[in-house]
Motif scaffolding. Sequence first.
Motif, PDB file in Angstrom:
ATOM      1  N   ASN A 444      45.891  92.639  48.421  1.00  0.00           N
ATOM      2  CA  ASN A 444      47.098  92.073  48.131  1.00  0.00           C
ATOM      3  C   ASN A 444      47.202  91.075  46.859  1.00  0.00           C
ATOM      4  OD1 ASN A 444      49.862  91.019  48.911  1.00  0.00           O
ATOM      5  ND2 ASN A 444      48.890  89.247  49.735  1.00  0.00           N
ATOM      6  N   THR A 445      48.273  91.619  46.088  1.00  0.00           N
ATOM      7  CA  THR A 445      48.215  90.890  44.697  1.00  0.00           C
ATOM      8  C   THR A 445      49.770  90.898  44.323  1.00  0.00           C
ATOM      9  OG1 THR A 445      47.345  90.489  42.684  1.00  0.00           O
ATOM     10  CG2 THR A 445      47.517  92.718  43.613  1.00  0.00           C
ATOM     11  N   PRO A 446      50.151  89.681  43.883  1.00  0.00           N
ATOM     12  CA  PRO A 446      51.504  89.828  42.970  1.00  0.00           C
ATOM     13  C   PRO A 446      51.408  91.051  41.927  1.00  0.00           C
ATOM     14  CG  PRO A 446      50.812  87.697  43.210  1.00  0.00           C
ATOM     15  CD  PRO A 446      49.702  88.355  43.482  1.00  0.00           C
ATOM     16  N   GLN A 447      52.545  92.028  42.169  1.00  0.00           N
ATOM     17  CA  GLN A 447      52.558  92.943  41.315  1.00  0.00           C
ATOM     18  C   GLN A 447      54.114  93.183  40.912  1.00  0.00           C
ATOM     19  OE1 GLN A 447      50.287  94.537  39.373  1.00  0.00           O
ATOM     20  NE2 GLN A 447      48.498  93.567  40.680  1.00  0.00           N
ATOM     21  N   TRP A 448      54.291  93.992  39.967  1.00  0.00           N
ATOM     22  CA  TRP A 448      55.945  94.530  39.484  1.00  0.00           C
ATOM     23  C   TRP A 448      55.948  95.888  40.086  1.00  0.00           C
ATOM     24  CZ3 TRP A 448      59.382  90.823  38.073  1.00  0.00           C
ATOM     25  CH2 TRP A 448      58.933  89.667  37.615  1.00  0.00           C
ATOM     26  N   PHE A 449      57.099  96.046  40.615  1.00  0.00           N
ATOM     27  CA  PHE A 449      57.580  97.237  41.365  1.00  0.00           C
ATOM     28  C   PHE A 449      58.929  97.759  40.788  1.00  0.00           C
ATOM     29  CE2 PHE A 449      54.718  95.207  44.253  1.00  0.00           C
ATOM     30  CZ  PHE A 449      53.809  96.044  44.672  1.00  0.00           C
ATOM     31  N   ALA A 450      58.976  98.983  40.720  1.00  0.00           N
ATOM     32  CA  ALA A 450      60.299  99.638  40.736  1.00  0.00           C
ATOM     33  C   ALA A 450      60.663 100.315  41.945  1.00  0.00           C
ATOM     34  CB  ALA A 450      60.437 100.774  39.764  1.00  0.00           C
ATOM     35  N   ALA A 451      61.904  99.484  42.706  1.00  0.00           N
ATOM     36  CA  ALA A 451      62.070  99.804  43.975  1.00  0.00           C
ATOM     37  C   ALA A 451      62.978 101.516  44.008  1.00  0.00           C
ATOM     38  CB  ALA A 451      63.179  99.123  44.482  1.00  0.00           C
ATOM     39  N   ILE A 452      62.422 102.332  44.786  1.00  0.00           N
ATOM     40  CA  ILE A 452      62.861 103.649  44.506  1.00  0.00           C
ATOM     41  C   ILE A 452      63.792 103.850  45.837  1.00  0.00           C
ATOM     42  CG2 ILE A 452      60.846 104.464  43.653  1.00  0.00           C
ATOM     43  CD1 ILE A 452      60.149 105.771  46.411  1.00  0.00           C
TER      44      ILE A 452
END
Length: 967
Positions: A444-452
């Motif tokens: 678990n780590t803060p990451q940047w995502f593109a919500a699909i």
Amino acid sequence: MCADTPEYKDTLNLPQTDFPMRAGLPKREPAWLQRWADMDIYGRLRDKAKDGSRQPFTLHDGPPYANGHLHIGHALNKTIKDMIVRSHQMMGFDSRYVPGWDCHGLPIEWKIEEQYRAKGKNKDEVNVVDFRRECRAFAEKWVDIQREEFKRLGITGNWDDPYLTMDYHAEAVIAEEFMKFLMNGTLYQGSKPVMWSPVEKTALAEAEIEYHDHKSHTIWVPFAVASGADTLADARVVIWTTTPWTIPSNKAVAFNPKIAYGLYRVDATQDESWTNPGDLYLFADALAEDALTKSRVTEFTRVRDVDAAEFDGMILKHPFAGLDGANGFWDYDVPMIDGDHVTDDAGTGFVHTAPSHGADDYECFVKRNWIDRMTHNVGEESEFLPHVPFFAGLKVLDHKGKEGKANTAVIDKLVEAGGIIARGRVTHSYPHSWRSKAPVIFRNTPQWFAAIDRPAGGDDTYGKTIRERALTSIDQLVKFTPQSGRNRLYAMIETRPDWVLSRQRAWGVPLTCFVKKGALPTDDDFLLRDAAVNKRIFDAFETDGADAWYADGAKARFIGDAANPDDYEQVFDVLDVWFDSGSTHAFVLRDRADGTADGFADVYMEGTDQHRGWFHSSLLQACGTKGRAPYRNVVTHGFTLDEKGNKMSKSLGNTIVPEEVVKQYGADILRLWVAQTDYSTDQRIGPEILKGTADSYRRLRNTMRFMLGSLAQFDESQRVAPADMPELEQWVLHRLAELDHRVRNGYATFDFQGVFSAVFNFATVDLSAFYFDIRKDALYCDGDTLRANAARTVLDILFHRLTTWLAPILVFTMEEVWLERFPGDDSSVHLQDIPETPADWLNEPLAAKWAKVRQARRVVTAALEIQRTDKVIGASLEAAPVVHVRDADMLAALKSVNFDDICITSALTLSGDPLPSEAFRMPEIEGVGVVFEKAEGQKCQRCWKILPDVGTHSHAGTCKRCDEALG
């Protein structure tokens, strides 16, 4: 067939050509490459389209990585692409190919770090821009090396101006494409478990993962009931896990209502068992005996059924709850939760749930809105963080990917706490980084995502979300070769999670965004969204590349007057390289003059692993920014194996290096291997296979050599119209018309194996073994006759089709064949199109008739071969067989042609009488029998036929035909 008699030998029209039997490809191919470069073949082909007469066709190159020499997979991939490009060009398209390279990312960064470590340097002490410049120089070096290696394989393209993801414009567009996600609301920062490489200290995408066998600890851990189930208060729920290090992060235990469960009592045990008689445990019935046996239980009783409903509301105790020295760290409730991912295939029927370290675990918590219960216990080096009792600083994996001390420490503490009933080791398939080859962990780590699954804005013709648009594109807009690729990609898109965009590295395009200090990721103002800010970033990257992000004062420069820069933090993560390559449609197809008018490619072609790689990321990226897939066709090839079907590896010594094949055989042999294989599945290659390929090449080369020799004296005055040709020549034209359709359709559908197989069989069977064999006599011995001129006309027609049909495959050899006949500084087969073939050449009735003729010929040929083997005759011209034919239609067909010429005999008698008992027959061809007879007369000293009239003409020792030819 032809005489050695001095006075007649010079009167024969024997083949004349300097085309060598031995190709000598390794030495000669570089000269043709230089010739094409001097001629600027690629540029001249583009000039042909300037008048707008040719429809554009674009294969968009999936970028190989600029790191290391080419392997056989590269050769396969680029050769297939080259065949696609060249064949479409020769079918009348303006077929463009811009080669490209992936230049950012961990593999290059890793190489620079290795150089640092060898020198005792620390990467973290080097200025980031200086470090990035070293990465850029490394990539530039390998781009130049690989470019020359690709060119050596005969790959055509715009090599002088390829695309590179590290070009400044490319970096600017990649950032611009990322900022579209920022602006449309699909970008978010989340804390969820991702595959993390402790060796490389970064998150990895599925496409960067490969699976290898790995030996893991296995433990069976009982959880005591804390509350919520009076009837099971004395029982313990047993879980099984292969990741003991995740036990400190346990937050729940999952069950499946569809599984049959039971309450089990221990009655007797072996010595040293961690269980005791009277202990009560809960198991799935299908797994209870195995688990109890592993626990050294010798006797047990199934007390009763346990309905899964009894687990509702049940709260368990963490195995470490109440331990001295833990300061209450694990004194929290562990709820029982239901989950469809729980099975009774292995384990216990209960699943230990650590939402910070498992995808299914995380989804269970998202479903219940329990994200606030996530743990942050493990750091980037896979070490337990300082706040974790007992285990702080212990690592799951060390810096080389070997097992650390975390697992055994957790197991030892479980033993101490009475929280384990069995342990073992298991070898299973486990995710590894495909770069470092080291195991990864879920962390678990803060990451940047593109919500699909969020609305992505823009064109919603094919759906509102990225997932909807991707699935609709697959169904409605894209054709897959092979079709199985569609199902694979669809299934991946259908079930995939949000896209992890961020990497904690330095060499790449940064995530060009700013976050508000003190704001939460869920706050509306968490991200700075401003078009003017985005424009300043884009312009700076166009001028200075992505290094501009790291310049002093960059934050204030980019934010400008849009906000107070002191209120924001600059993000320094870099983009997943799959986002780089997924964005190539924008800076290659859309922005380049040699791109496409609409920004879409006709073809993407890569290996089957790219369903989770480039095909996948390009689809997601384009659906987020363009609203649909960036491609119309997806063509997939398999992997390359050795001759025994084993994966190639240096340790096994079974690798095939393209450079070595080219040195031994020439690039055309490697290209021919590609054409002969079914690339849609895994292919095999090795020394014996290459020998077979070289043999096929020699047979084809002989066919081309015969044509060249026989066409040496052909000129237009000898051309015969198809309608005036003998039937045999008209039959060849019919076969050409059939093949033209097969070749064009094969090239259009990327079926190179089908194309080459059809052309090769035609050249070696229909031509060399049949047509050429028959017509040698007329070509050599006839004078200025219709038959000879018709044959040369057909050879000319064959020449133009065979050379252009095969030029996309055998690029060097067909150029050699072409220049042998049409020399000149501006001459090249690769400037030609496949000639149009008149539809009226097709003649099905004639084809049916000649099918009968060829059947009967097979019987005659086989009968004469027996006589030759028995030394009765030395050549077929010594025979004058009687051929009995039962079928009237076949007999009529044979009588309407010169069947003795077809069978290459001096004479031949056709009979409809019943087949004599002594007649030779072939079981598969009924109704045809051959009675052998020797030819009568004398041997013509010019054509070698044995005929009664030899010696009765003005030219001594000749037959009538040869006497007339001599004049």
